[in-house]
Scaffold this motif. Structure first.
Motif, PDB file in Angstrom:
ATOM      1  N   LEU A 214      13.665  33.194  73.126  1.00 60.52           N
ATOM      2  CA  LEU A 214      13.533  32.788  74.567  1.00 60.52           C
ATOM      3  C   LEU A 214      15.000  32.037  75.054  1.00 60.52           C
ATOM      4  O   LEU A 214      15.615  32.427  76.253  1.00 60.52           O
ATOM      5  CB  LEU A 214      12.579  31.258  74.715  1.00 60.52           C
ATOM      6  N   HIS A 215      15.871  31.263  74.296  1.00 62.39           N
ATOM      7  CA  HIS A 215      17.478  30.609  74.215  1.00 62.39           C
ATOM      8  C   HIS A 215      18.449  32.197  74.789  1.00 62.39           C
ATOM      9  O   HIS A 215      19.177  31.529  75.482  1.00 62.39           O
ATOM     10  CB  HIS A 215      17.280  30.017  73.629  1.00 62.39           C
ATOM     11  N   VAL A 216      18.069  33.270  73.575  1.00 64.29           N
ATOM     12  CA  VAL A 216      19.098  34.170  74.023  1.00 64.29           C
ATOM     13  C   VAL A 216      18.483  35.465  75.004  1.00 64.29           C
ATOM     14  O   VAL A 216      19.994  35.062  75.493  1.00 64.29           O
ATOM     15  CB  VAL A 216      18.332  35.306  73.182  1.00 64.29           C
ATOM     16  N   ASP A 217      17.251  34.861  76.404  1.00 66.22           N
ATOM     17  CA  ASP A 217      16.983  35.662  77.157  1.00 66.22           C
ATOM     18  C   ASP A 217      17.917  34.187  77.939  1.00 66.22           C
ATOM     19  O   ASP A 217      18.634  34.839  79.345  1.00 66.22           O
ATOM     20  CB  ASP A 217      15.255  35.460  77.393  1.00 66.22           C
ATOM     21  N   ALA A 218      17.759  32.767  78.253  1.00 60.00           N
ATOM     22  CA  ALA A 218      18.300  32.326  79.190  1.00 60.00           C
ATOM     23  C   ALA A 218      20.000  32.489  79.560  1.00 60.00           C
ATOM     24  O   ALA A 218      20.595  31.851  80.111  1.00 60.00           O
ATOM     25  CB  ALA A 218      17.617  31.024  78.067  1.00 60.00           C
ATOM     26  N   GLN A 223      24.324  34.195  82.181  1.00 55.95           N
ATOM     27  CA  GLN A 223      25.749  35.133  82.024  1.00 55.95           C
ATOM     28  C   GLN A 223      25.965  35.889  83.374  1.00 55.95           C
ATOM     29  O   GLN A 223      26.601  36.241  84.162  1.00 55.95           O
ATOM     30  CB  GLN A 223      25.609  35.504  80.609  1.00 55.95           C
ATOM     31  N   ILE A 224      24.576  36.347  83.553  1.00 56.10           N
ATOM     32  CA  ILE A 224      24.470  37.828  84.518  1.00 56.10           C
ATOM     33  C   ILE A 224      24.949  36.847  85.745  1.00 56.10           C
ATOM     34  O   ILE A 224      24.999  36.956  87.036  1.00 56.10           O
ATOM     35  CB  ILE A 224      22.624  38.506  84.208  1.00 56.10           C
ATOM     36  N   THR A 225      24.184  35.745  86.115  1.00 54.19           N
ATOM     37  CA  THR A 225      23.698  35.213  86.922  1.00 54.19           C
ATOM     38  C   THR A 225      25.045  34.231  88.047  1.00 54.19           C
ATOM     39  O   THR A 225      25.427  33.265  89.093  1.00 54.19           O
ATOM     40  CB  THR A 225      23.092  34.700  87.840  1.00 54.19           C
ATOM     41  N   ALA A 226      26.581  33.914  86.603  1.00 55.15           N
ATOM     42  CA  ALA A 226      27.593  33.251  86.716  1.00 55.15           C
ATOM     43  C   ALA A 226      27.873  33.917  87.540  1.00 55.15           C
ATOM     44  O   ALA A 226      28.056  35.284  87.894  1.00 55.15           O
ATOM     45  CB  ALA A 226      28.363  33.276  85.009  1.00 55.15           C
ATOM     46  N   PRO A 227      28.971  32.944  88.569  1.00 54.79           N
ATOM     47  CA  PRO A 227      30.085  33.192  89.493  1.00 54.79           C
ATOM     48  C   PRO A 227      30.887  33.852  88.975  1.00 54.79           C
ATOM     49  O   PRO A 227      31.290  34.211  87.238  1.00 54.79           O
ATOM     50  CB  PRO A 227      30.740  32.112  89.544  1.00 54.79           C
ATOM     51  N   ALA A 228      31.453  35.032  89.187  1.00 57.92           N
ATOM     52  CA  ALA A 228      32.998  36.277  89.237  1.00 57.92           C
ATOM     53  C   ALA A 228      33.882  35.210  88.386  1.00 57.92           C
ATOM     54  O   ALA A 228      34.300  35.532  86.735  1.00 57.92           O
ATOM     55  CB  ALA A 228      33.587  36.831  90.115  1.00 57.92           C
ATOM     56  N   ILE A 229      33.762  34.077  88.329  1.00 59.48           N
ATOM     57  CA  ILE A 229      34.869  33.317  87.668  1.00 59.48           C
ATOM     58  C   ILE A 229      34.813  33.087  86.750  1.00 59.48           C
ATOM     59  O   ILE A 229      35.256  32.863  85.580  1.00 59.48           O
ATOM     60  CB  ILE A 229      35.706  32.660  88.899  1.00 59.48           C
ATOM     61  N   VAL A 230      33.595  32.625  86.015  1.00 59.93           N
ATOM     62  CA  VAL A 230      32.790  32.847  85.165  1.00 59.93           C
ATOM     63  C   VAL A 230      32.783  33.498  84.262  1.00 59.93           C
ATOM     64  O   VAL A 230      33.467  33.548  82.693  1.00 59.93           O
ATOM     65  CB  VAL A 230      31.650  31.705  85.171  1.00 59.93           C
ATOM     66  N   PHE A 234      35.145  34.526  80.471  1.00 55.90           N
ATOM     67  CA  PHE A 234      35.130  34.611  79.124  1.00 55.90           C
ATOM     68  C   PHE A 234      34.771  35.900  79.226  1.00 55.90           C
ATOM     69  O   PHE A 234      34.342  36.946  77.663  1.00 55.90           O
ATOM     70  CB  PHE A 234      33.674  33.939  79.119  1.00 55.90           C
ATOM     71  N   ALA A 235      35.174  37.182  80.283  1.00 48.96           N
ATOM     72  CA  ALA A 235      35.487  38.380  79.984  1.00 48.96           C
ATOM     73  C   ALA A 235      34.245  38.934  79.064  1.00 48.96           C
ATOM     74  O   ALA A 235      33.620  39.725  77.846  1.00 48.96           O
ATOM     75  CB  ALA A 235      36.586  38.586  78.478  1.00 48.96           C
ATOM     76  N   ILE A 236      32.985  38.438  80.224  1.00 49.40           N
ATOM     77  CA  ILE A 236      31.451  38.570  79.453  1.00 49.40           C
ATOM     78  C   ILE A 236      31.066  39.454  79.758  1.00 49.40           C
ATOM     79  O   ILE A 236      31.898  41.337  80.749  1.00 49.40           O
ATOM     80  CB  ILE A 236      30.284  37.934  80.040  1.00 49.40           C
ATOM     81  N   ASP A 237      30.925  40.806  78.289  1.00 52.08           N
ATOM     82  CA  ASP A 237      30.351  42.124  78.127  1.00 52.08           C
ATOM     83  C   ASP A 237      29.051  42.473  78.730  1.00 52.08           C
ATOM     84  O   ASP A 237      28.129  41.578  79.118  1.00 52.08           O
ATOM     85  CB  ASP A 237      30.506  42.518  76.596  1.00 52.08           C
ATOM     86  N   GLU A 238      28.473  43.897  78.918  1.00 50.26           N
ATOM     87  CA  GLU A 238      27.340  43.851  79.289  1.00 50.26           C
ATOM     88  C   GLU A 238      25.999  43.472  78.076  1.00 50.26           C
ATOM     89  O   GLU A 238      25.529  43.298  78.612  1.00 50.26           O
ATOM     90  CB  GLU A 238      27.606  45.682  79.381  1.00 50.26           C
ATOM     91  N   ASP A 239      26.597  43.551  77.284  1.00 50.94           N
ATOM     92  CA  ASP A 239      25.723  43.141  75.658  1.00 50.94           C
ATOM     93  C   ASP A 239      25.645  41.562  76.018  1.00 50.94           C
ATOM     94  O   ASP A 239      25.558  40.972  74.800  1.00 50.94           O
ATOM     95  CB  ASP A 239      25.424  43.861  74.227  1.00 50.94           C
ATOM     96  N   GLY A 240      26.559  40.715  76.674  1.00 52.08           N
ATOM     97  CA  GLY A 240      26.575  39.307  76.089  1.00 52.08           C
ATOM     98  C   GLY A 240      27.633  38.910  75.453  1.00 52.08           C
ATOM     99  O   GLY A 240      28.193  37.469  75.892  1.00 52.08           O
ATOM    100  N   SER A 241      28.624  40.167  74.868  1.00 53.62           N
ATOM    101  CA  SER A 241      29.749  39.670  74.476  1.00 53.62           C
ATOM    102  C   SER A 241      31.215  38.728  74.598  1.00 53.62           C
ATOM    103  O   SER A 241      30.979  39.161  76.174  1.00 53.62           O
ATOM    104  CB  SER A 241      30.547  40.862  73.602  1.00 53.62           C
TER     105      SER A 241
END
Lengths: 254, 70
Positions: A214-218, A223-230, A234-241
């Motif tokens: 549940l927390h992984v999904d959250a 991450q997906i809904t974060a603004p572009a600046i975020v 953090f260089a957030i990848d497709e898989d969340g890395s």
């Protein structure tokens, strides 16, 4: 001092102590090389590994110094460290169970204090730093290494949120400025700071803390809904890395 | 460790290295500790507490310590 919270942190880490001994993020890195450089040739030194976790600082330091005391609030971590030290023939590592905020060591008991990836777990970061200073001999060195939060509030809030979802015992990632200010107030002179980027591989990062689905999904949703600046910072990848910064702060007891 | 006649540190109820006792203090009072070998405990007279030593690891947590009588 909150005993229940210490017990909570200890419980979170008790079940997964061995994962921290084998973790690549924890067992390697330029910061560990920096620690080894700081202790090399200090044959008579008594060293405190404060908040030792999986013991990686102790294993690096022990061959160079007289004695390392590895101290942590989590008993299972200490069992893992004692076992690993024995396996590696490092007989000068001794383990002690205590929280950073209330250390069971005499004033000036140590020549070097090393503290890596632990201050963000402490209930009272500054009380822990004051204790670190108390047990260190005057004008002796200490290295504080920890993951840090960006000064920008948008980025900071994102990081604290995903950290808490990932690990219920997360307290706070401080900014470099907050850490430096706290070190100064605790009786340390700051001599240098090195910031390194660490890549958090999402599946490994969440597996290590046994993050509930549940927390992984959250986290993924944040991450997906974060603004572009975020996402960019953090260089957030497709898989969340993503990237996180870690600071190595070299200080001296004044 | 220092004393060859003592059992290894990993053994259950192993005593602790006497040299390391020198730097250990009571976390509450920061006062001295006495080692009670028979009970394998570290005694803080000032705090009235006995800290246990388990598997050679001193448990320096007041909440885990035994309250001393008298």
């Amino acid at each position: 001092m909150n005993t229940a919270q210490h017990a909570f942190a200890a419980e979170q880490y008790g079940a997964r102590a061995r994962d921290y001994v084998t973790s690549a993020v924890h067992s390697a890195g330029g910061d560990l090389d920096q620690i080894e450089d700081a202790v090399r040739g200090r044959h008579d030194a008594h060293v405190l590994d404060l908040g030792c976790g999986g013991g990686h600082v102790s294993y690096r330091a022990a061959p160079h110094v007289a004695r390392v005391v590895a101290c942590d609030v989590t008993a299972a971590m200490l069992d893992a460290v004692a076992a690993t030290a024995a396996e590696r023939g490092l007989s000068n590592i001794a383990v002690r169970q205590a929280p950073a905020e209330r250390l069971p060591f005499a004033d000036g008991a140590f020549d070097i204090v090393l503290c890596r990836f632990t201050a963000h777990h402490w209930q009272n970061m500054e009380a822990g730093l004051r204790e670190a200073r108390r047990v260190l001999k005057p004008s002796c060195p200490a290295l504080l290494i920890d993951t840090i939060a960006p000064a920008d509030r948008v980025l900071d809030t994102h990081l604290q949120a995903v950290e808490l979802l990932r690990d219920a015992s997360h307290v706070r990632n401080y900014s470099a400025a907050e850490l430096i200010a706290a070190l100064s107030r605790s009786g340390f002179a700051v001599e240098g700071i090195t910031v390194r980027k660490l890549r958090m591989e999402f599946p490994i990062w969440t597996a290590r803390t046994r993050t509930p689905a549940l927390h992984v999904d959250a986290i993924r949703s944040l991450q997906i809904t974060a603004p572009a600046i975020v996402r960019e910072h953090f260089a957030i990848d497709e898989d969340g890395s993503f990237d996180i910064e870690a600071a190595t702060i070299v200080v001296r007891a004044v | 460790m220092s004393d060859a006649k003592h059992e290894p540190q990993t053994a259950r109820n192993a005593p602790i290295d006497p040299r390391l006792l020198e730097i250990l203090v009571c976390p509450l009072t920061k006062g001295p500790l006495e080692y009670d070998r028979a009970n394998n405990e570290l005694i803080s007279r000032k705090a009235g507490l006995a800290y246990p030593v388990r598997d050679g690891i001193p448990i320096m947590l007041p909440e885990e310590a035994r309250q001393l009588e008298d």
